[in-house]
Design a protein around this motif. Structure first.
Motif, PDB file in Angstrom:
ATOM      1  N   ASP A   1       0.842  -1.197   0.000  1.00 13.62           N
ATOM      2  CA  ASP A   1       0.000   0.000   0.000  1.00 13.62           C
ATOM      3  C   ASP A   1       0.884   1.256   0.000  1.00 13.62           C
ATOM      4  O   ASP A   1       0.643   2.202  -0.752  1.00 13.62           O
ATOM      5  CB  ASP A   1      -0.894  -0.031   1.238  1.00 13.62           C
ATOM      6  CG  ASP A   1      -1.983   1.028   1.195  1.00 13.62           C
ATOM      7  OD1 ASP A   1      -2.496   1.290   0.095  1.00 13.62           O
ATOM      8  OD2 ASP A   1      -2.310   1.587   2.253  1.00 13.62           O
TER       9      ASP A   1
ATOM     10  N   PHE B   1      -4.497   5.661   1.656  1.00 16.99           N
ATOM     11  CA  PHE B   1      -3.850   4.500   2.266  1.00 16.99           C
ATOM     12  C   PHE B   1      -4.868   3.690   3.060  1.00 16.99           C
ATOM     13  O   PHE B   1      -5.804   4.248   3.639  1.00 16.99           O
ATOM     14  CB  PHE B   1      -2.707   4.952   3.174  1.00 16.99           C
ATOM     15  CG  PHE B   1      -1.603   5.609   2.414  1.00 16.99           C
ATOM     16  CD1 PHE B   1      -0.608   4.848   1.811  1.00 16.99           C
ATOM     17  CD2 PHE B   1      -1.577   6.977   2.240  1.00 16.99           C
ATOM     18  CE1 PHE B   1       0.392   5.456   1.068  1.00 16.99           C
ATOM     19  CE2 PHE B   1      -0.582   7.587   1.508  1.00 16.99           C
ATOM     20  CZ  PHE B   1       0.406   6.817   0.920  1.00 16.99           C
TER      21      PHE B   1
ATOM     22  N   ASP C   1      -7.883   0.542   0.494  1.00  9.83           N
ATOM     23  CA  ASP C   1      -8.122  -0.840   0.106  1.00  9.83           C
ATOM     24  C   ASP C   1      -8.710  -1.604   1.283  1.00  9.83           C
ATOM     25  O   ASP C   1      -8.132  -1.636   2.359  1.00  9.83           O
ATOM     26  CB  ASP C   1      -6.803  -1.481  -0.350  1.00  9.83           C
ATOM     27  CG  ASP C   1      -7.073  -2.708  -1.206  1.00  9.83           C
ATOM     28  OD1 ASP C   1      -8.198  -2.820  -1.733  1.00  9.83           O
ATOM     29  OD2 ASP C   1      -6.170  -3.547  -1.327  1.00  9.83           O
TER      30      ASP C   1
END
Lengths: 542, 575
Positions: free
Chosen positions: A202, B427, B467
């Protein structure tokens, strides 16, 4: 007969069935390998009996020949057996991967999940589900080796045979009982590691953002925390595994000792020969292997099943839209009605929405990504039309349209008029190689404005009967936008064009502009006429 | 620009690098080796004692002797089990500690690489390294390393055991040694590249999947399903072929090892036969020798299997060390603090990776607190100028000074200059996590205040985003990015097309947010909406890599130059 529902089981069965012959052949070969392995101590025992302890040279030669023969079979089976096993495993994963990709890219859409999840479905989940083939091979072969070993043992000495045959499962049951608490821990610990990896990927995905605000240290600290959590979980799991290893080692050891002791006593009585003792000890040690593999098949299958269930859920996901079967004429005139929006053939209409939700809903329906009963082209209900046909007739190019790896020309085509109208000719001049320039994934090396113009050129080059563009010029400068507006209106002249945008430059060239709010057209007119409407002013002219 | 991969370390460099990681754990290493050697010695007693049982049987000894030897075997096996378990724990501990150190170093370096170095490579490459490669090595450390060490010791000490029985038996056991050495050398040489090729093929496969999945909507609209699927099928099939090539080498290796085992067994049987007939050893000793040797198959098999894993792990390791060896922008020798928030660019030239020059000597002075809008046609070099100013790109020539200090000499440059890029990334984690990246020590109140500044007060700090969480709208994601800028609180800020991705509706919201976020800062706004230019203190027009005009909005409009033309194109339809 309705098609059978797609389940984890059906996915796995399909994977194995497609390669049935290879799976059967691999099972036979691997079983042959394992039986040969079991035969090695037996044959060696015989050679010790007949040759070494007697000093009979002829017997030695015969024995050596037998040992060599066993090894030839062993090596041949291993060579082809394991190769074939891996081949079936990879091939079935490959087939599943294509199923997943095919479903994701299916014209009817509706593949659930984020792109990361879908990629891992097509990647690691397909790989894991493919292991079903390996599980079948390993299971079959282990079973064959167990039966073979048992036959040899019992024929040497019923008592010793029974000791070994009763002992091997006992050893395994005891090991499994010890392992049970370990499994949950291993999963939890793997989750912490996966989480740490997730943090790393990420952060790297957002590397530009991290660096833009100088968050390198903070990002680093976040990863370090995740990494240390994973390390701590792993170290505690290691201690458990160590305890487990010690316990199973002791259990196996006790078993071997019992076999050696009983065998030694029997040999001393003269009930069995020294060779048979050697064979029994060898087999006792050997049989643990196949039995362990046999019990390992369970978790292997469970893993494959878990992945297959995820694959099945995707494959069985309902399509986002119903696919029609009707065909459209080769070149529809392009009179379009979508909900409250009516567009005459050849008209250029601007649509201004007061909220992004209105634009999204309209685009979904036009792109046939969502069903609606009021999408009509030249009097034909598009819901009843073949999806590819409908999308060829009504081409919707969204704001976030993607470019693909390959040359610029592969993406945009070579239609000079379309390239010029989209202002992409400037982009080509700036790129070394022009149309032959290679684009990296998603065109990342281009600037936003360059990307947008290539995307627009691709849409224009399709010369679709109806073209729907969504904010096609947000990243280009005003002068270029001006040029694009002119080029667009000239190139699409006489062909239905719908522009969902708030760009005054584009709207000014539309024959009509519709102001849409909450699914209804609240105002209509030319750009100039609408300029008086305060809502329009706020949306477009501020 | 063709796609390239990040560097991969040489074998020697990889070894040195791992050695450096192990060094802090020297004591653990010594304890581990000692335990494992003891474990290997314990197991050696077993075939020897079995041989004694055989001798008792052959000589017709007392039953009690068999019992005694059986007890001896039991003791040896229990000791072995305990030592081996302890050894496994120690090896795993050592491996995990080293691994954690390695992965942290990799991510640490990955985060500090110069963007230009990362961007030169394929987008998936760095991701593959911090994701896939680290996983491969974790797997290797977890399974391969302990087994590898134990197996290697077992093999070595078994040969010692043979020698203790009779030196001629040991020699017989060593007959296959040349085969082992030759075939292993062959395999290690051949399989390394094969595994590397397999990983590359799998990386390409992942990329094709990413393209297909990410571009699914586009593919549907443009009827690109077939070529995308064909590419996925091609890359996936290529990955299968690469795997099978590696498997073929492995199978060949296995077959040759079987041949080596056969020669060893035959040599031992013949030698044993001859020695027993000559009364040099007992039948029991000969039996023990063969048992020793048969016992070797498993550890050798394990070594084979693990050599594979070690190979894949080695390939992954070389790729990771390759990342840690990439140059980090050097820290200044005498870091200095900027005098004020002014910016000076002198003679900036830049080209990407040998491509055509995109900036041809740009000079620009910005006073502290001034807000400059950079406008110009797409491809004029605006983004590059912003990147150079913020230090994300090192210019080919020229200097960037903040407050009179060159960027390279700034103490903690990011505290003084920050950039909000075109690319928006949310993020995974909470909104608060996202914000604290910019200021790790910030209190909740500070975070809330930053969100309020950019008009995003409705975002909850505990909301899970990114995510696996809620998907933020493009506007909200951009507001989050601006809130980060507020928290990072740099004296100089670059805003690059920050409103472009949000679409038109969000653009106005973001203009207001950007205005608030930039308050009190020296700012360079790369503007497409000329309302942003009109609101700036000064407008700089960039065209084909050169500044062609510079001045306040009103002056430039009146001057009738390139900016006036731009403004007419922008404002005309808005009139």
């Amino acid at each position: 007969m309705p098609p059978a529902p797609i389940t984890a089981g059906s996915v796995l069965r399909g994977a194995a069935r497609g390669r049935r012959r290879d799976v059967v052949a691999a099972s036979l070969l691997v079983a042959g390998h394992q039986l040969s392995e079991a035969a090695v101590p037996v044959v060696v025992g015989v050679v010790i009996d007949l040759a070494v302890s007697t000093g009979d040279g002829t017997a030695l030669l015969g024995g050596l020949g037998a040992v060599a023969a066993v090894f030839v079979v062993l090596a041949t089976c291993a060579y082809f057996g394991y190769w074939l096993t891996v081949s079936t495993e990879k091939e079935s994963a490959h087939a599943m991967r294509l199923d997943v990709a095919g479903r994701v890219l299916h014209p009817a859409g509706g593949a659930p999940g984020r792109s990361g999840e879908l990629v891992s479905l097509a990647g690691s989940d397909a790989d894991r589900a493919g292991l079903v083939c390996a599980a079948i091979v390993v299971g079959t072969a282990a079973l064959a080796a167990l039966v073979g070993g048992a036959v040899v043992l019992v024929s040497a000495s019923l008592l010793l045979g029974l000791v070994v045959l009763a002992g091997v499962p006992l050893v395994l049951v005891a090991s499994r009982l010890l392992a049970a608490p370990l499994v949950g821990r291993a999963e939890a610990e793997q989750a912490t590691l996966a989480a740490a990896t997730g943090v790393a990927t990420d952060l790297v995905t957002g590397l530009r953002v991290v660096k833009g605000i100088g968050a390198e240290d903070a990002a680093d600290a976040a990863y370090r925390r995740a990494s240390r959590t994973a390390l701590a979980a792993r170290l505690s799991a290691v201690r458990f595994e160590g305890g487990y290893g010690a316990a199973t080692g002791v259990i196996t050891g006790v078993f071997l000792v019992v076999v050696a002791w009983v065998g030694g006593r029997l040999a001393l009585d003269g009930t069995i020969s020294v060779g048979e003792l050697v064979a029994a000890v060898g087999l006792a040690q050997f049989l643990i292997g196949p039995l362990e593999r046999l019990t390992g098949v369970g978790p292997l299958l469970a893993g494959a099943r878990g992945s297959a269930a995820r694959v099945a859920a995707l494959l069985a996901a309902p399509p986002a839209v119903r696919a029609g079967t009707a065909r459209l004429p080769a070149d529809p005139a392009g009179a379009l009605r979508v909900g409250p929006v009516e567009v005459a053939a050849g008209e250029h209409v601007g649509v201004v929405t007061l909220s992004p939700a209105d634009a999204a809903a309209l685009l979904d329906v036009l792109a046939r990504d969502r069903d609606a009963d009021d999408l009509v082209l030249d009097g034909a209900d598009l819901a009843a039309v073949d999806l590819d046909d409908a999308r060829r007739a009504v081409l919707v190019d969204r704001h976030d349209s993607a470019l693909f790896e390959g040359t610029v020309g592969d993406n945009t085509g070579t239609d000079a008029a379309a390239l010029a109208a989209a202002g992409a000719d400037d982009v080509l001049d700036a790129l070394p190689g022009g149309l032959a320039a290679e684009l990296t994934e998603r065109g990342r090396t281009l600037s936003g404005g360059q990307r947008q113009r290539l995307v627009l050129a691709r849409a224009l080059a399709a010369h679709a009967p109806v073209l729907v563009l969504h904010d096609p010029t947000t990243a280009v400068d005003a002068a270029t936008e001006h040029r694009i507006a002119a080029g667009l209106s000239a190139l699409r002249s006489g062909r239905t064009t719908l522009l969902l945008t708030s760009s005054p430059a584009l709207l000014a060239r539309c024959t009509r502009v519709l102001l849409v709010h909450e699914g209804a057209v609240v105002a209509t007119g030319t750009h100039t006429e609408l300029a008086a409407d305060p809502r329009y002013r706020a949306a477009v002219l501020s | 620009m063709t796609a390239r991969l990040l560097p991969v370390a040489s074998a020697a460099r990889t070894r040195r690098s791992v050695g450096a990681l192990v060094r802090p754990h020297r004591l653990l290493l010594v304890a581990t080796v000692a335990t494992l050697v003891a474990a290997a010695v314990a197991i050696l007693a077993v075939p020897a004692l079995l041989g004694r049982i055989v001798d008792v049987v052959v000589d017709g000894g007392a039953p009690g002797t068999v019992d005694l030897f059986a007890l001896g075997i039991l003791a040896a096996l229990v000791l072995r089990a305990l030592l081996a378990a302890l050894g496994t724990v120690l090896v795993a501990r050592l491996g995990e500690l080293v691994l954690a150190g390695l992965r942290e170093r990799v991510v640490r370096r990955a985060l500090r690489l110069r963007l230009s170095d990362v961007e030169r490579a394929t987008s998936g490459d760095l991701l593959q390294r911090v994701g896939g490669d680290i996983s491969v090595i974790s797997e290797g450390v977890r399974q391969a390393v302990p087994m590898l060490v134990i197996s290697a010791l077992d093999v070595g000490l078994t040969l010692v055991g043979l020698a203790l029985l009779d030196w001629r038996l040991a020699l017989a056991g060593l007959v296959p040694l040349p085969i082992w050495i030759l075939v292993t050398r062959w395999y290690v040489r051949v399989s390394g590249p094969l595994y590397a090729a397999e990983r590359v093929a799998e990386g390409r496969r992942t990329q094709s999947l990413l393209a297909g999945v990410g571009g699914a909507a586009t593919a549907r609209a443009h009827g690109l399903r077939v070529p995308l699927l064909a590419r996925i099928e091609g890359e996936s099939a290529a990955a299968v072929r690469a795997s099978m090539r590696a498997m073929r080498a492995q199978s060949t290796f296995g077959a040759v090892l079987n041949g080596a085992e056969l020669t060893g067994v035959l040599a031992l049987l013949v030698t044993g036969f001859w020695l027993v007939r000559a009364d040099a050893v007992t039948v029991g000793a000969a039996t023990a020798a063969v048992l020793y040797f048969l016992r070797l198959f498993d550890p050798i098999g394990a070594l084979l299997y693990l050599l594979d894993e070690a190979q894949s792990a080695g390939a992954a390791l070389a790729r990771l060390v390759g990342v840690t060896d990439m140059p980090e922008p050097p820290a200044p020798e005498h870091p200095r603090l900027p005098r004020d928030a002014s910016v000076r660019l002198t003679g900036i030239r830049h080209s990407y990776d040998g491509g055509p020059e995109v900036l041809h000597g740009v000079d620009l002075e910005i006073a502290a607190g001034e807000r400059v809008a950079v406008v110009g046609p797409s491809g004029a070099g605006k983004t590059t100028l912003g990147a150079v100013l913020a230090g994300a790109q090192l210019p080919a020539a020229g200097t960037v000074e903040i407050g009179g200090v060159p960027l390279a000499a700034l103490e903690q440059p990011r505290r003084h200059v920050a950039v909000v890029t075109q690319e928006v990334h949310v993020f995974a984690g909470t909104v608060a996590d996202n914000l604290r990246l910019a200021r790790p020590g910030a209190s909740d109140a500070e975070l809330t205040a930053a969100l309020a500044t950019v008009g995003a007060a409705d975002l909850g700090l505990d909301e899970v985003v990114g995510d696996g969480g809620d998907e933020l709208s493009a506007t909200a994601a951009q507001q989050l990015a601006l809130a980060r800028l507020v928290l990072a609180d740099p004296a100089v800020a670059v805003l690059d097309e920050a409103t472009a991705e949000a679409g038109s509706a969000g653009a106005r919201v973001l203009e207001v947010a950007a205005d608030a976020a930039l308050a009190g800062r020296t700012a360079v706004v790369i503007a497409h909406r000329l309302t942003q230019a009109a609101a700036a203190d000064r407008v700089v027009v960039l065209d084909k890599g050169r500044i062609v005009e510079s001045g306040p909005h009103a002056e430039l409009v009146a001057a009738g130059g390139p900016y006036a033309a731009l403004w007419a194109a922008w404002a005309g339809p808005r009139a």
